[in-house]
Design a protein around this motif. Structure first.
Motif, PDB file in Angstrom:
ATOM      1  N   LEU A   6       4.918  -4.349   3.958  1.00  0.00           N
ATOM      2  CA  LEU A   6       3.968  -5.279   3.358  1.00  0.00           C
ATOM      3  C   LEU A   6       2.549  -4.721   3.477  1.00  0.00           C
ATOM      4  O   LEU A   6       2.135  -4.268   4.549  1.00  0.00           O
ATOM      5  N   GLY A  59      -1.673  -5.349   1.955  1.00  0.00           N
ATOM      6  CA  GLY A  59      -2.586  -6.202   1.215  1.00  0.00           C
ATOM      7  C   GLY A  59      -3.879  -6.388   1.984  1.00  0.00           C
ATOM      8  O   GLY A  59      -4.123  -5.768   3.027  1.00  0.00           O
ATOM      9  N   THR A 103      -1.496  -9.837  -1.302  1.00  0.00           N
ATOM     10  CA  THR A 103      -1.021  -8.565  -1.828  1.00  0.00           C
ATOM     11  C   THR A 103      -1.747  -8.226  -3.125  1.00  0.00           C
ATOM     12  O   THR A 103      -2.524  -9.034  -3.658  1.00  0.00           O
TER      13      THR A 103
END
Length: 304
Positions: free
Chosen positions: A140, A142, A156
């Motif tokens: 992940l 972001g 994100t």
């Protein structure tokens, strides 16, 4: 009407007996709610004032951490004062404190862990609001939009908000692309055929990178050309370019933009990107079979 009002007032001021020898009136509950409302409003005002005042001298990240901690301390102390104001004996809450302690040891240990991790993040400044991060465990990545004591809000590049428990940042591996120096090097691989003038190719790649607005103007990080390997169809090269915050916040679109610019520059220079070639070798028996099949079939006519 007077009797109804008097009965209501007597009910409103009659203490209720709660477990732990706690006496509380309905009027005290209303006072408690009003105190909490004004307390919440005052805590928000104090948090904003603290953050605005300290930002000038301590920086945005430190001011944010101190203002958030001040907010939670004011809320906690205010709740205790409100309970004392409405007549709740705080010493009688020892049993409740024991129950809460057992709950923290069993069912609430994750919440307590995230709370402690949030305080660590607020004061260590390893992750700040506005940083671009990547969690190695799940990939992940972001921008950090909000950092609270229980979770961190990450947005994100697809504008999807993800709430990540703070314990993942303390116990796991996290890549912070903008922690100290908001400059990142990216690699754009490409291939050119053998026989290409390498010095002219270097000049072409460097000028293409410098002409792109995402390339950093800092002369400490000049773009360059790397020749990495001798492939089957040509030189395997890489455009090395440094980008600042606008580029590292969107790694996918940044790579796509430099790929587009490099493809146009190579086409304008008449350099064709080679394609892999495949050679098919036929065994003699298979080759003769193809030759026989390719011969014209002779037709014979029979007369009756």
């Amino acid at each position: 009407m007077h009797n109804y009002w008097g009965a209501f007032w007597r009910w409103f001021t009659t203490p209720w007996h709660l477990p732990g020898n706690i006496l509380i009136e309905p009027l005290g509950i209303v006072e408690f709610v009003l105190i909490l409302v004004f307390l919440w409003w005052g805590a928000i005002w104090l948090r904003r004032l603290t953050r605005k005042t300290l930002t000038r001298s301590l920086g945005a990240a430190t001011a944010y951490a101190i203002s958030r901690l001040t907010y939670y301390i004011v809320i906690a102390l205010g709740i205790l004062i409100a309970l004392q104001t409405v007549g709740v004996n705080l010493s009688s809450l020892s049993i409740l404190g024991g129950v809460v302690g057992v709950g923290l040891g069993f069912g609430l240990q994750n919440i307590f862990s995230n709370f402690a991790s949030g305080l660590i993040l607020l004061f260590e400044h390893s992750i700040k609001v506005g940083d671009y991060i990547q969690i190695k465990e799940n990939g992940l990545h972001g921008e950090v939009k909000k950092l609270s004591v229980r979770y961190t809000q990450i947005m994100t590049n697809d504008h999807v908000d993800v709430l990540v428990p703070n314990s993942q940042f303390v116990n796991g591996e996290v890549i912070n692309w903008s922690l100290d120096d908001p400059v990142m090097r990216i690699h754009v691989p490409f291939r050119v055929p053998y026989g290409t003038d390498r010095e002219k190719l270097r000049e072409l790649v460097v000028n293409t990178a410098l002409a792109h607005p995402l390339c950093t103007p800092n002369k400490q990080y000049p773009p360059s050309l790397w020749l990495n390997a001798f492939g089957e169809a040509g030189y395997d090269c890489e455009m090395i370019v440094w980008v600042e915050r606008d580029g590292l916040m969107r790694p996918g679109s940044t790579h796509a933009a430099f790929n587009w610019a490099l493809a146009e520059a190579l086409e304008n220079a008449g350099i064709e990107i080679p394609r892999p070639r495949q050679e098919v070798v036929l065994a003699p028996s298979v080759a003769s079979a193809f030759v026989e099949a390719a011969k014209p079939v002779s037709s014979s006519s029979s007369s009756t």
